[in-house]
Design an enzyme around this catalytic site. Structure first.
Site, PDB file in Angstrom:
ATOM      1  N   ASP A 100       0.851  -1.189   0.000  1.00  0.00           N
ATOM      2  CA  ASP A 100       0.000   0.000   0.000  1.00  0.00           C
ATOM      3  C   ASP A 100       0.889   1.242   0.000  1.00  0.00           C
ATOM      4  O   ASP A 100       1.767   1.363  -0.850  1.00  0.00           O
ATOM      5  CB  ASP A 100      -0.967  -0.045   1.197  1.00  0.00           C
ATOM      6  N   TYR A 207      -2.189  11.439   1.857  1.00  0.00           N
ATOM      7  CA  TYR A 207      -3.058  11.650   0.700  1.00  0.00           C
ATOM      8  C   TYR A 207      -3.172  13.130   0.355  1.00  0.00           C
ATOM      9  O   TYR A 207      -3.253  13.498  -0.819  1.00  0.00           O
ATOM     10  CB  TYR A 207      -4.441  11.066   0.981  1.00  0.00           C
ATOM     11  N   HIS A 263      -6.497  -6.917  -1.550  1.00  0.00           N
ATOM     12  CA  HIS A 263      -5.481  -5.885  -1.345  1.00  0.00           C
ATOM     13  C   HIS A 263      -4.580  -6.212  -0.151  1.00  0.00           C
ATOM     14  O   HIS A 263      -3.417  -5.817  -0.124  1.00  0.00           O
ATOM     15  CB  HIS A 263      -6.179  -4.545  -1.113  1.00  0.00           C
TER      16      HIS A 263
END
Length: 288
Positions: A100, A207, A263
């Site tokens: 990730d 982010y 994931h």
């Protein structure tokens, strides 16, 4: 397993260390919204195999430093943390593994500091150029990445995430992974990390930084060290074609996909991940 703090440039990295001091160095980088415990299945196996394993809580997470400025979470700063761990270990070359956000950082490190790597292993994240191109051109990927844009709002995401004892994060992890991949003790560890003051803002700032800057790698973005991509095909957030497209940015790479994994590959397929890592490290021994 020992817990130490590695200091550099005003940043302190809470880091788990395991394995013999003279072993080849492996650094494991977790992603969002997890912590060092992403690698709970890998740490003891790699240490037993003779590797010196460093597993940080990345900046913004756990008891590592949480700088307030969004600019402090730019990927150029994040790879400095990785290199600080490498220098602390005393190794000239390391094996770097990321999942990730940890995989984004690992890609970036390989592009810009690849001479320090004996091998690169990434789980379920494409090369940065592949992701940015997909975000611009693929409506499905934009839809899958909706949360990245929501996180640009000041303070509100942190507030909403914390509601009802972080129910959103808890459900995302347990409902988008294979059944049983996350046990109650895993959620307990994560809750302890999420509740640390300032942690949620630090985590979301990754982010905020990437959307504000949309960083592109220097040069052609090629990765020249031995690289393996491990990919669970049932990924909620990232489309499968990005995995194969990432091979175009590598000169020595291999790809393994898992149709029945998500994931959260290190949790879904711990034995498979362990086997792939050890085999790859053995093939590409660190020479220091």
């Amino acid at each position: 397993m020992e817990v130490i703090n590695i200091e550099h440039n005003g940043i302190s990295l809470e880091t788990r260390v395991a394995g013999p001091e003279n072993g080849e160095v492996v650094i494991l980088l977790h992603g969002f919204p997890e912590c060092w415990a992403t690698w709970k299945h890998q740490i003891p196996v790699l240490a037993e195999a003779g590797y010196r394993v460093y597993v940080p809580n990345q900046r913004g997470y756990g008891h590592s430093s949480k700088p307030k400025a969004v600019s402090a979470y730019h990927v150029d700063r994040l790879i400095e943390d990785v290199d600080a761990i490498r220098k602390f270990s005393g190794a000239e070359k390391i094996h770097l593994v990321g999942h990730d956000w940890g995989a984004i950082i690992a890609w970036w490190y390989a592009i810009h500091m690849g001479d320090n790597l004996s091998s690169l292993s990434v789980l379920n994240v494409p090369h940065p150029e592949v992701f940015l191109n997909s975000l611009k051109a693929n409506p499905l990927q934009v839809l899958k990445s909706w949360y990245m844009f929501f996180f640009q709002i000041p303070w509100l995401p942190e507030k909403m995430i914390s509601l009802f004892n972080y129910v959103t994060f808890r459900k995302v992890l347990t409902l988008t992974s294979n059944k049983g991949s996350y046990q109650p003790e895993d959620i307990k560890t994560l809750l302890e990390h999420w509740r640390i003051p300032g942690a949620m803002t630090g985590m979301v700032n990754y982010y905020r930084s990437v959307i504000r800057t949309m960083p592109h790698p220097k040069g052609d973005g090629q990765v020249h060290c031995p690289t393996q991509i491990l990919w669970g095909e049932q990924d909620l957030a990232l489309t499968l074609p990005m995995a194969s497209k990432s091979l175009d940015y590598t000169s020595r790479a291999r790809l393994f996909t898992y149709p029945d994994a998500t994931h959260w590959l290190a949790h879904d397929k711990p034995e498979e991940v362990n086997s792939r890592l050890i085999e790859f490290f053995t093939t590409h021994k660190a020479v220091n």
